[in-house]
Design a protein around this motif. Structure first.
Motif, PDB file in Angstrom:
ATOM      1  N   VAL A 171       1.024   9.180  -5.908  1.00 40.95           N
ATOM      2  CA  VAL A 171       1.178  10.557  -5.423  1.00 40.95           C
ATOM      3  C   VAL A 171       2.444  11.200  -5.973  1.00 40.95           C
ATOM      4  O   VAL A 171       2.491  12.403  -6.204  1.00 40.95           O
ATOM      5  CB  VAL A 171       1.168  10.586  -3.869  1.00 40.95           C
ATOM      6  CG1 VAL A 171       1.507  11.955  -3.326  1.00 40.95           C
ATOM      7  CG2 VAL A 171      -0.180  10.128  -3.344  1.00 40.95           C
ATOM      8  N   GLY A 172       3.492  10.397  -6.186  1.00 42.98           N
ATOM      9  CA  GLY A 172       4.745  10.934  -6.688  1.00 42.98           C
ATOM     10  C   GLY A 172       5.764  11.199  -5.597  1.00 42.98           C
ATOM     11  O   GLY A 172       6.795  11.812  -5.838  1.00 42.98           O
ATOM     12  N   ARG A 173       5.454  10.760  -4.371  1.00 40.07           N
ATOM     13  CA  ARG A 173       6.370  10.891  -3.242  1.00 40.07           C
ATOM     14  C   ARG A 173       5.924   9.955  -2.130  1.00 40.07           C
ATOM     15  O   ARG A 173       4.814   9.445  -2.174  1.00 40.07           O
ATOM     16  CB  ARG A 173       6.428  12.315  -2.720  1.00 40.07           C
ATOM     17  CG  ARG A 173       5.097  12.814  -2.151  1.00 40.07           C
ATOM     18  CD  ARG A 173       5.260  14.155  -1.456  1.00 40.07           C
ATOM     19  NE  ARG A 173       4.009  14.716  -1.040  1.00 40.07           N
ATOM     20  CZ  ARG A 173       3.308  14.344   0.044  1.00 40.07           C
ATOM     21  NH1 ARG A 173       3.749  13.380   0.818  1.00 40.07           N
ATOM     22  NH2 ARG A 173       2.174  14.938   0.355  1.00 40.07           N
ATOM     23  N   LYS A 174       6.787   9.753  -1.126  1.00 38.58           N
ATOM     24  CA  LYS A 174       6.395   8.928   0.015  1.00 38.58           C
ATOM     25  C   LYS A 174       5.222   9.581   0.742  1.00 38.58           C
ATOM     26  O   LYS A 174       5.132  10.802   0.815  1.00 38.58           O
ATOM     27  CB  LYS A 174       7.561   8.755   0.986  1.00 38.58           C
ATOM     28  CG  LYS A 174       8.578   7.753   0.552  1.00 38.58           C
ATOM     29  CD  LYS A 174       9.588   7.529   1.664  1.00 38.58           C
ATOM     30  CE  LYS A 174      10.530   6.402   1.276  1.00 38.58           C
ATOM     31  NZ  LYS A 174      11.468   6.101   2.358  1.00 38.58           N
ATOM     32  N   ASP A 227       1.794   7.155   6.916  1.00 39.53           N
ATOM     33  CA  ASP A 227       0.694   6.215   7.119  1.00 39.53           C
ATOM     34  C   ASP A 227      -0.626   6.896   7.463  1.00 39.53           C
ATOM     35  O   ASP A 227      -1.688   6.406   7.119  1.00 39.53           O
ATOM     36  CB  ASP A 227       1.041   5.196   8.202  1.00 39.53           C
ATOM     37  CG  ASP A 227       2.078   4.192   7.737  1.00 39.53           C
ATOM     38  OD1 ASP A 227       2.479   4.237   6.556  1.00 39.53           O
ATOM     39  OD2 ASP A 227       2.476   3.353   8.556  1.00 39.53           O
ATOM     40  N   ASN A 228      -0.574   8.036   8.140  1.00 48.90           N
ATOM     41  CA  ASN A 228      -1.813   8.717   8.532  1.00 48.90           C
ATOM     42  C   ASN A 228      -2.116   9.941   7.668  1.00 48.90           C
ATOM     43  O   ASN A 228      -3.012  10.715   7.974  1.00 48.90           O
ATOM     44  CB  ASN A 228      -1.750   9.113  10.012  1.00 48.90           C
ATOM     45  CG  ASN A 228      -0.630  10.093  10.301  1.00 48.90           C
ATOM     46  OD1 ASN A 228       0.233  10.333   9.458  1.00 48.90           O
ATOM     47  ND2 ASN A 228      -0.624  10.645  11.489  1.00 48.90           N
ATOM     48  N   GLU A 229      -1.373  10.108   6.574  1.00 53.59           N
ATOM     49  CA  GLU A 229      -1.575  11.254   5.682  1.00 53.59           C
ATOM     50  C   GLU A 229      -2.736  10.996   4.736  1.00 53.59           C
ATOM     51  O   GLU A 229      -2.763  10.007   4.011  1.00 53.59           O
ATOM     52  CB  GLU A 229      -0.294  11.513   4.881  1.00 53.59           C
ATOM     53  CG  GLU A 229      -0.376  12.713   3.980  1.00 53.59           C
ATOM     54  CD  GLU A 229       0.919  12.974   3.225  1.00 53.59           C
ATOM     55  OE1 GLU A 229       0.946  13.932   2.446  1.00 53.59           O
ATOM     56  OE2 GLU A 229       1.898  12.210   3.406  1.00 53.59           O
ATOM     57  N   PHE A 237      -9.747   4.579   0.738  1.00 56.77           N
ATOM     58  CA  PHE A 237      -8.323   4.526   0.406  1.00 56.77           C
ATOM     59  C   PHE A 237      -7.611   5.826   0.782  1.00 56.77           C
ATOM     60  O   PHE A 237      -6.572   6.148   0.232  1.00 56.77           O
ATOM     61  CB  PHE A 237      -8.154   4.247  -1.097  1.00 56.77           C
ATOM     62  CG  PHE A 237      -8.825   2.985  -1.531  1.00 56.77           C
ATOM     63  CD1 PHE A 237      -8.196   1.758  -1.373  1.00 56.77           C
ATOM     64  CD2 PHE A 237     -10.099   3.007  -2.075  1.00 56.77           C
ATOM     65  CE1 PHE A 237      -8.827   0.581  -1.759  1.00 56.77           C
ATOM     66  CE2 PHE A 237     -10.737   1.836  -2.465  1.00 56.77           C
ATOM     67  CZ  PHE A 237     -10.100   0.624  -2.301  1.00 56.77           C
ATOM     68  N   ASP A 238      -8.153   6.567   1.753  1.00 58.29           N
ATOM     69  CA  ASP A 238      -7.643   7.900   2.077  1.00 58.29           C
ATOM     70  C   ASP A 238      -6.273   7.884   2.738  1.00 58.29           C
ATOM     71  O   ASP A 238      -5.442   8.744   2.474  1.00 58.29           O
ATOM     72  CB  ASP A 238      -8.652   8.640   2.961  1.00 58.29           C
ATOM     73  CG  ASP A 238      -8.476  10.145   2.922  1.00 58.29           C
ATOM     74  OD1 ASP A 238      -7.888  10.662   1.949  1.00 58.29           O
ATOM     75  OD2 ASP A 238      -8.943  10.814   3.860  1.00 58.29           O
ATOM     76  N   THR A 239      -6.010   6.914   3.599  1.00 57.23           N
ATOM     77  CA  THR A 239      -4.703   6.803   4.261  1.00 57.23           C
ATOM     78  C   THR A 239      -4.226   5.357   4.167  1.00 57.23           C
ATOM     79  O   THR A 239      -5.011   4.463   3.822  1.00 57.23           O
ATOM     80  CB  THR A 239      -4.781   7.190   5.763  1.00 57.23           C
ATOM     81  OG1 THR A 239      -5.557   6.215   6.450  1.00 57.23           O
ATOM     82  CG2 THR A 239      -5.354   8.583   5.970  1.00 57.23           C
ATOM     83  N   VAL A 240      -2.992   5.133   4.506  1.00 59.59           N
ATOM     84  CA  VAL A 240      -2.461   3.769   4.509  1.00 59.59           C
ATOM     85  C   VAL A 240      -3.271   2.909   5.473  1.00 59.59           C
ATOM     86  O   VAL A 240      -3.690   1.795   5.138  1.00 59.59           O
ATOM     87  CB  VAL A 240      -0.957   3.755   4.896  1.00 59.59           C
ATOM     88  CG1 VAL A 240      -0.465   2.337   5.144  1.00 59.59           C
ATOM     89  CG2 VAL A 240      -0.119   4.431   3.823  1.00 59.59           C
ATOM     90  N   GLU A 241      -3.523   3.425   6.667  1.00 58.33           N
ATOM     91  CA  GLU A 241      -4.249   2.654   7.679  1.00 58.33           C
ATOM     92  C   GLU A 241      -5.681   2.334   7.245  1.00 58.33           C
ATOM     93  O   GLU A 241      -6.147   1.210   7.407  1.00 58.33           O
ATOM     94  CB  GLU A 241      -4.240   3.397   9.025  1.00 58.33           C
ATOM     95  CG  GLU A 241      -2.850   3.553   9.623  1.00 58.33           C
ATOM     96  CD  GLU A 241      -2.141   2.230   9.876  1.00 58.33           C
ATOM     97  OE1 GLU A 241      -2.793   1.233  10.225  1.00 58.33           O
ATOM     98  OE2 GLU A 241      -0.905   2.195   9.718  1.00 58.33           O
ATOM     99  N   VAL A 285       0.850  -1.204   0.000  1.00 62.57           N
ATOM    100  CA  VAL A 285       0.000   0.000   0.000  1.00 62.57           C
ATOM    101  C   VAL A 285       0.880   1.247   0.000  1.00 62.57           C
ATOM    102  O   VAL A 285       0.631   2.190  -0.765  1.00 62.57           O
ATOM    103  CB  VAL A 285      -0.965  -0.004   1.208  1.00 62.57           C
ATOM    104  CG1 VAL A 285      -1.656   1.341   1.360  1.00 62.57           C
ATOM    105  CG2 VAL A 285      -1.991  -1.119   1.056  1.00 62.57           C
ATOM    106  N   ARG A 286       1.907   1.266   0.820  1.00 63.18           N
ATOM    107  CA  ARG A 286       2.818   2.421   0.855  1.00 63.18           C
ATOM    108  C   ARG A 286       3.461   2.658  -0.511  1.00 63.18           C
ATOM    109  O   ARG A 286       3.536   3.794  -0.986  1.00 63.18           O
ATOM    110  CB  ARG A 286       3.918   2.188   1.890  1.00 63.18           C
ATOM    111  CG  ARG A 286       3.481   2.332   3.318  1.00 63.18           C
ATOM    112  CD  ARG A 286       4.616   1.973   4.233  1.00 63.18           C
ATOM    113  NE  ARG A 286       4.279   2.173   5.634  1.00 63.18           N
ATOM    114  CZ  ARG A 286       4.883   1.559   6.639  1.00 63.18           C
ATOM    115  NH1 ARG A 286       5.852   0.685   6.400  1.00 63.18           N
ATOM    116  NH2 ARG A 286       4.525   1.800   7.872  1.00 63.18           N
ATOM    117  N   GLU A 287       3.938   1.584  -1.136  1.00 60.99           N
ATOM    118  CA  GLU A 287       4.579   1.701  -2.447  1.00 60.99           C
ATOM    119  C   GLU A 287       3.598   2.202  -3.500  1.00 60.99           C
ATOM    120  O   GLU A 287       3.924   3.080  -4.293  1.00 60.99           O
ATOM    121  CB  GLU A 287       5.149   0.354  -2.883  1.00 60.99           C
ATOM    122  CG  GLU A 287       6.355  -0.098  -2.108  1.00 60.99           C
ATOM    123  CD  GLU A 287       6.773  -1.520  -2.466  1.00 60.99           C
ATOM    124  OE1 GLU A 287       6.318  -2.050  -3.503  1.00 60.99           O
ATOM    125  OE2 GLU A 287       7.548  -2.110  -1.699  1.00 60.99           O
TER     126      GLU A 287
END
Length: 82
Positions: free
Chosen positions: A19-22, A25-27, A65-69, A11-13
Motif C-alpha cells: 500500500v505504501g503506508r501503515k 487491522d480493520n482497514e 486479503f481485504d483486511t489484516v484480520e 501481514v501488517r508489514e
C-alpha cells in the motif's frame, strides 16, 4: 502454522509495503480500491517471503486479503488444508 503474532506482524508489514503506508487491522485495502487485483499477487508473494510458506492462490479470492484480520483467517484456513 506460525504463531498468531508472527503472522499478524508479517501481514501488517506486507500490506504496508504494497500500500505504501501503515494499514489499520480493520482497514479494507481491496474493497476500498486502495490496491487492485494485481497488487494482491504482490501481497501474497511478500507474505510468502516473510512467513516462509507457500500460499496457493488457486481457491482464493482477492477479498480473502481485504483486511489484516481477514488475511489471518485466510492463512489459518490455507495452512489447515496442507
Amino acid at each position: 502454522m506460525i504463531d498468531q503474532q508472527t503472522a499478524k506482524n508479517a501481514v501488517r508489514e506486507a500490506m504496508a509495503e504494497v500500500v505504501g503506508r501503515k494499514v489499520k487491522d480493520n482497514e479494507a485495502i481491496i474493497s476500498s480500491g486502495l490496491i487492485d487485483s494485481l497488487a494482491v499477487l504482490k501481497l501474497i508473494s511478500k507474505m510468502e517471503q516473510k512467513l516462509g510458506m507457500r500460499i496457493h492462490p488457486n481457491d482464493l479470492q482477492p477479498d480473502d486479503f481485504d483486511t489484516v484480520e481477514i488475511t489471518l483467517e485466510t492463512l489459518k484456513r490455507v495452512t489447515a488444508q496442507t
